[in-house]
Design a protein around this motif. Structure first.
Motif, PDB file in Angstrom:
ATOM      1  N   VAL A 193     -10.394   0.055   0.605  1.00 35.55           N
ATOM      2  CA  VAL A 193     -10.598   0.674  -0.699  1.00 35.55           C
ATOM      3  C   VAL A 193     -11.694  -0.109  -1.413  1.00 35.55           C
ATOM      4  O   VAL A 193     -11.804  -1.321  -1.247  1.00 35.55           O
ATOM      5  CB  VAL A 193      -9.279   0.703  -1.527  1.00 35.55           C
ATOM      6  CG1 VAL A 193      -8.809  -0.677  -1.882  1.00 35.55           C
ATOM      7  CG2 VAL A 193      -9.430   1.546  -2.768  1.00 35.55           C
ATOM      8  N   SER A 194     -12.519   0.611  -2.153  1.00 35.42           N
ATOM      9  CA  SER A 194     -13.533  -0.035  -2.996  1.00 35.42           C
ATOM     10  C   SER A 194     -13.259   0.365  -4.428  1.00 35.42           C
ATOM     11  O   SER A 194     -13.046   1.539  -4.719  1.00 35.42           O
ATOM     12  CB  SER A 194     -14.933   0.409  -2.582  1.00 35.42           C
ATOM     13  OG  SER A 194     -15.249  -0.127  -1.325  1.00 35.42           O
ATOM     14  N   CYS A 195     -13.278  -0.613  -5.308  1.00 35.61           N
ATOM     15  CA  CYS A 195     -12.884  -0.385  -6.694  1.00 35.61           C
ATOM     16  C   CYS A 195     -13.831  -1.104  -7.643  1.00 35.61           C
ATOM     17  O   CYS A 195     -14.516  -2.044  -7.262  1.00 35.61           O
ATOM     18  CB  CYS A 195     -11.483  -0.945  -6.940  1.00 35.61           C
ATOM     19  SG  CYS A 195     -10.238  -0.312  -5.820  1.00 35.61           S
ATOM     20  N   GLY A 196     -13.770  -0.684  -8.897  1.00 32.37           N
ATOM     21  CA  GLY A 196     -14.431  -1.435  -9.951  1.00 32.37           C
ATOM     22  C   GLY A 196     -13.518  -2.560 -10.407  1.00 32.37           C
ATOM     23  O   GLY A 196     -12.421  -2.738  -9.882  1.00 32.37           O
ATOM     24  N   ALA A 197     -13.965  -3.306 -11.410  1.00 32.74           N
ATOM     25  CA  ALA A 197     -13.133  -4.377 -11.960  1.00 32.74           C
ATOM     26  C   ALA A 197     -11.858  -3.763 -12.534  1.00 32.74           C
ATOM     27  O   ALA A 197     -11.888  -2.627 -12.975  1.00 32.74           O
ATOM     28  CB  ALA A 197     -13.914  -5.108 -13.044  1.00 32.74           C
ATOM     29  N   PRO A 198     -10.729  -4.458 -12.518  1.00 28.31           N
ATOM     30  CA  PRO A 198     -10.597  -5.872 -12.154  1.00 28.31           C
ATOM     31  C   PRO A 198     -10.445  -6.144 -10.663  1.00 28.31           C
ATOM     32  O   PRO A 198     -10.304  -7.292 -10.296  1.00 28.31           O
ATOM     33  CB  PRO A 198      -9.327  -6.293 -12.914  1.00 28.31           C
ATOM     34  CG  PRO A 198      -8.505  -5.053 -13.011  1.00 28.31           C
ATOM     35  CD  PRO A 198      -9.497  -3.926 -13.103  1.00 28.31           C
ATOM     36  N   GLY A 199     -10.482  -5.121  -9.792  1.00 31.92           N
ATOM     37  CA  GLY A 199     -10.442  -5.405  -8.369  1.00 31.92           C
ATOM     38  C   GLY A 199      -9.509  -4.496  -7.601  1.00 31.92           C
ATOM     39  O   GLY A 199      -9.179  -3.396  -8.038  1.00 31.92           O
ATOM     40  N   CYS A 200      -9.078  -4.995  -6.424  1.00 31.00           N
ATOM     41  CA  CYS A 200      -8.257  -4.165  -5.534  1.00 31.00           C
ATOM     42  C   CYS A 200      -7.208  -5.025  -4.836  1.00 31.00           C
ATOM     43  O   CYS A 200      -7.279  -6.240  -4.826  1.00 31.00           O
ATOM     44  CB  CYS A 200      -9.143  -3.472  -4.504  1.00 31.00           C
ATOM     45  SG  CYS A 200     -10.189  -4.623  -3.567  1.00 31.00           S
ATOM     46  N   ILE A 201      -6.258  -4.314  -4.250  1.00 29.72           N
ATOM     47  CA  ILE A 201      -5.176  -4.985  -3.518  1.00 29.72           C
ATOM     48  C   ILE A 201      -4.761  -4.102  -2.348  1.00 29.72           C
ATOM     49  O   ILE A 201      -4.688  -2.884  -2.481  1.00 29.72           O
ATOM     50  CB  ILE A 201      -3.970  -5.270  -4.448  1.00 29.72           C
ATOM     51  CG1 ILE A 201      -2.821  -5.964  -3.696  1.00 29.72           C
ATOM     52  CG2 ILE A 201      -3.479  -4.002  -5.140  1.00 29.72           C
ATOM     53  CD1 ILE A 201      -1.719  -6.492  -4.599  1.00 29.72           C
ATOM     54  N   CYS A 202      -4.549  -4.724  -1.195  1.00 31.45           N
ATOM     55  CA  CYS A 202      -3.957  -4.039  -0.041  1.00 31.45           C
ATOM     56  C   CYS A 202      -2.686  -4.788   0.318  1.00 31.45           C
ATOM     57  O   CYS A 202      -2.632  -6.014   0.233  1.00 31.45           O
ATOM     58  CB  CYS A 202      -4.880  -4.076   1.178  1.00 31.45           C
ATOM     59  SG  CYS A 202      -6.350  -3.067   1.041  1.00 31.45           S
ATOM     60  N   ILE A 203      -1.693  -4.020   0.722  1.00 29.70           N
ATOM     61  CA  ILE A 203      -0.433  -4.632   1.129  1.00 29.70           C
ATOM     62  C   ILE A 203      -0.021  -4.025   2.462  1.00 29.70           C
ATOM     63  O   ILE A 203       0.006  -2.810   2.611  1.00 29.70           O
ATOM     64  CB  ILE A 203       0.676  -4.370   0.087  1.00 29.70           C
ATOM     65  CG1 ILE A 203       0.264  -4.913  -1.288  1.00 29.70           C
ATOM     66  CG2 ILE A 203       1.992  -5.007   0.542  1.00 29.70           C
ATOM     67  CD1 ILE A 203       1.217  -4.548  -2.398  1.00 29.70           C
ATOM     68  N   GLN A 204       0.275  -4.898   3.415  1.00 31.30           N
ATOM     69  CA  GLN A 204       0.834  -4.470   4.701  1.00 31.30           C
ATOM     70  C   GLN A 204       2.273  -4.938   4.732  1.00 31.30           C
ATOM     71  O   GLN A 204       2.556  -6.110   4.514  1.00 31.30           O
ATOM     72  CB  GLN A 204       0.041  -5.085   5.849  1.00 31.30           C
ATOM     73  CG  GLN A 204       0.588  -4.723   7.219  1.00 31.30           C
ATOM     74  CD  GLN A 204      -0.232  -5.379   8.326  1.00 31.30           C
ATOM     75  OE1 GLN A 204      -1.444  -5.339   8.310  1.00 31.30           O
ATOM     76  NE2 GLN A 204       0.459  -5.992   9.275  1.00 31.30           N
ATOM     77  N   LEU A 205       3.172  -3.998   4.965  1.00 32.04           N
ATOM     78  CA  LEU A 205       4.598  -4.330   4.962  1.00 32.04           C
ATOM     79  C   LEU A 205       5.008  -4.807   6.345  1.00 32.04           C
ATOM     80  O   LEU A 205       5.199  -4.014   7.244  1.00 32.04           O
ATOM     81  CB  LEU A 205       5.423  -3.106   4.556  1.00 32.04           C
ATOM     82  CG  LEU A 205       4.996  -2.441   3.241  1.00 32.04           C
ATOM     83  CD1 LEU A 205       5.786  -1.175   3.003  1.00 32.04           C
ATOM     84  CD2 LEU A 205       5.143  -3.407   2.080  1.00 32.04           C
TER      85      LEU A 205
END
Length: 130
Positions: free
Chosen positions: A15-27
């Motif tokens: 994923v590409s995002c603007g501020a404040p940023g991004c998060i990926c979670i793998q369970l």
């Protein structure tokens, strides 16, 4: 001109995002159980799209339920450590900011780390589960 200058990649998700940023979670170990979000979307409090809000709640709940095995990739703009702790508290209860690091600002950029590792790397402390 694109403001999406924060990219998070985990497994086959990106994923590409603007501020404040991004998060990926793998369970856990399963790469198919991965989800990525823009942090700005998580912080949106106005439910202009209730389906989107419930998806984000589901995203956070899944991470909480799998917090011991979840793997996080986070790319976040510089913020005061207290704000970073508030953000991490969405996933774990009681993130404590010791007095000695309270005035610090950090740019949170972590790849494939557990929440415990992230918290200890930042010099924060985790409260005990009730």
């Amino acid at each position: 001109m694109s403001d999406k200058n924060f990219t998070c990649k985990l497994g086959n998700h990106e994923v590409s995002c603007g501020a404040p940023g991004c998060i990926c979670i793998q369970l856990g170990q399963n790469q198919n159980e991965t989800d990525c979000r823009c942090i700005g979307d998580i912080y949106k409090t106005t439910p202009d799209n209730s389906r989107e809000v419930s998806e984000i709640d589901e995203f956070i709940d899944k991470a909480k339920q799998n917090i011991d095995t979840a793997i996080f990739t986070i790319n976040m703009t510089e913020k005061p450590l207290t704000e970073v702790a508030d953000f991490l508290e969405m996933f774990v209860p009681q993130v404590k900011v010791p007095e000695s690091v309270r005035s610090r600002s950090v740019t949170l950029q972590v790849g494939k780390r557990s929440m415990k590792e992230i918290i200890s790397d930042l010099g924060l402390e985790m409260g005990q589960k009730n």
